[in-house]
Every structure is written in structure tokens, then in C-alpha cells.
Design a protein around this motif. Structure first.
Motif, PDB file in Angstrom:
ATOM      1  N   LYS A 269       0.838  -1.201   0.000  1.00 30.77           N
ATOM      2  CA  LYS A 269       0.000   0.000   0.000  1.00 30.77           C
ATOM      3  C   LYS A 269       0.874   1.253   0.000  1.00 30.77           C
ATOM      4  N   GLY A 270       1.941   1.222   0.787  1.00 33.55           N
ATOM      5  CA  GLY A 270       2.838   2.368   0.860  1.00 33.55           C
ATOM      6  C   GLY A 270       3.579   2.633  -0.433  1.00 33.55           C
ATOM      7  N   TRP A 271       4.130   1.571  -1.047  1.00 33.27           N
ATOM      8  CA  TRP A 271       4.891   1.824  -2.277  1.00 33.27           C
ATOM      9  C   TRP A 271       3.990   2.110  -3.458  1.00 33.27           C
ATOM     10  N   GLU A 272       2.777   1.572  -3.460  1.00 32.21           N
ATOM     11  CA  GLU A 272       1.851   1.922  -4.547  1.00 32.21           C
ATOM     12  C   GLU A 272       1.486   3.394  -4.466  1.00 32.21           C
ATOM     13  N   GLY A 273       1.279   3.889  -3.247  1.00 29.39           N
ATOM     14  CA  GLY A 273       0.997   5.319  -3.067  1.00 29.39           C
ATOM     15  C   GLY A 273       2.175   6.175  -3.476  1.00 29.39           C
ATOM     16  N   LEU A 274       3.367   5.721  -3.193  1.00 29.11           N
ATOM     17  CA  LEU A 274       4.584   6.443  -3.553  1.00 29.11           C
ATOM     18  C   LEU A 274       4.736   6.529  -5.071  1.00 29.11           C
ATOM     19  N   VAL A 275       4.499   5.417  -5.754  1.00 31.11           N
ATOM     20  CA  VAL A 275       4.640   5.386  -7.216  1.00 31.11           C
ATOM     21  C   VAL A 275       3.638   6.323  -7.873  1.00 31.11           C
ATOM     22  N   LYS A 276       2.442   6.443  -7.322  1.00 28.54           N
ATOM     23  CA  LYS A 276       1.428   7.334  -7.902  1.00 28.54           C
ATOM     24  C   LYS A 276       1.856   8.799  -7.859  1.00 28.54           C
ATOM     25  N   HIS A 277       2.723   9.146  -6.905  1.00 31.98           N
ATOM     26  CA  HIS A 277       3.152  10.540  -6.755  1.00 31.98           C
ATOM     27  C   HIS A 277       4.415  10.859  -7.536  1.00 31.98           C
TER      28      HIS A 277
END
Length: 65
Positions: free
Chosen positions: A56-64
């Protein structure tokens, strides 16, 4: 890639790298800190801290990015 988590580690004295990991969402896992096997005993860089970032954390990071 289907990864469930990403881990990162650095030597304890490397506080700038630890701050970067914290800033991008990695969480310190003190129970998983370790003495790096390739750094000689007694060396001030032997002790390492381990940080984790879940999916969840890295998916959110990639979106930004």
C-alpha cells in the motif's frame, strides 16, 4: 512486480539516509536491525537499521512520481 513489501537498510550512523526512508514512508523495524556480516566486528558501521514499506505504501509512492 507483485512485491508485497520493499525493505531498505543502512548503517546506524547514516542518519540522512534514515530520514529519506522515513520521509518517503518506510517504517523502522527495530526488531530486525542487524550486524552486517560483511563489516568487521568492532567497526562503527557494522550495526544496521532495517526499514520496510508495504505494498500500500509503495503503490501510493509510485502514484506521486
Amino acid at each position: 512486480m507483485g512485491l508485497e513489501e520493499i525493505v531498505s537498510f543502512t548503517a546506524v550512523p547514516n542518519e540522512p539516509s534514515q530520514r529519506v526512508m522515513q520521509r518517503i514512508g518506510f517504517r523502522h523495524e527495530p526488531a530486525l536491525d542487524f550486524d552486517h556480516p560483511l563489516v568487521p566486528e568492532g567497526n562503527w558501521l557494522r550495526r544496521h537499521v532495517l526499514y520496510r514499506l508495504d505494498r500500500k505504501g509503495w503503490e501510493g509512492l509510485v502514484k506521486h512520481l
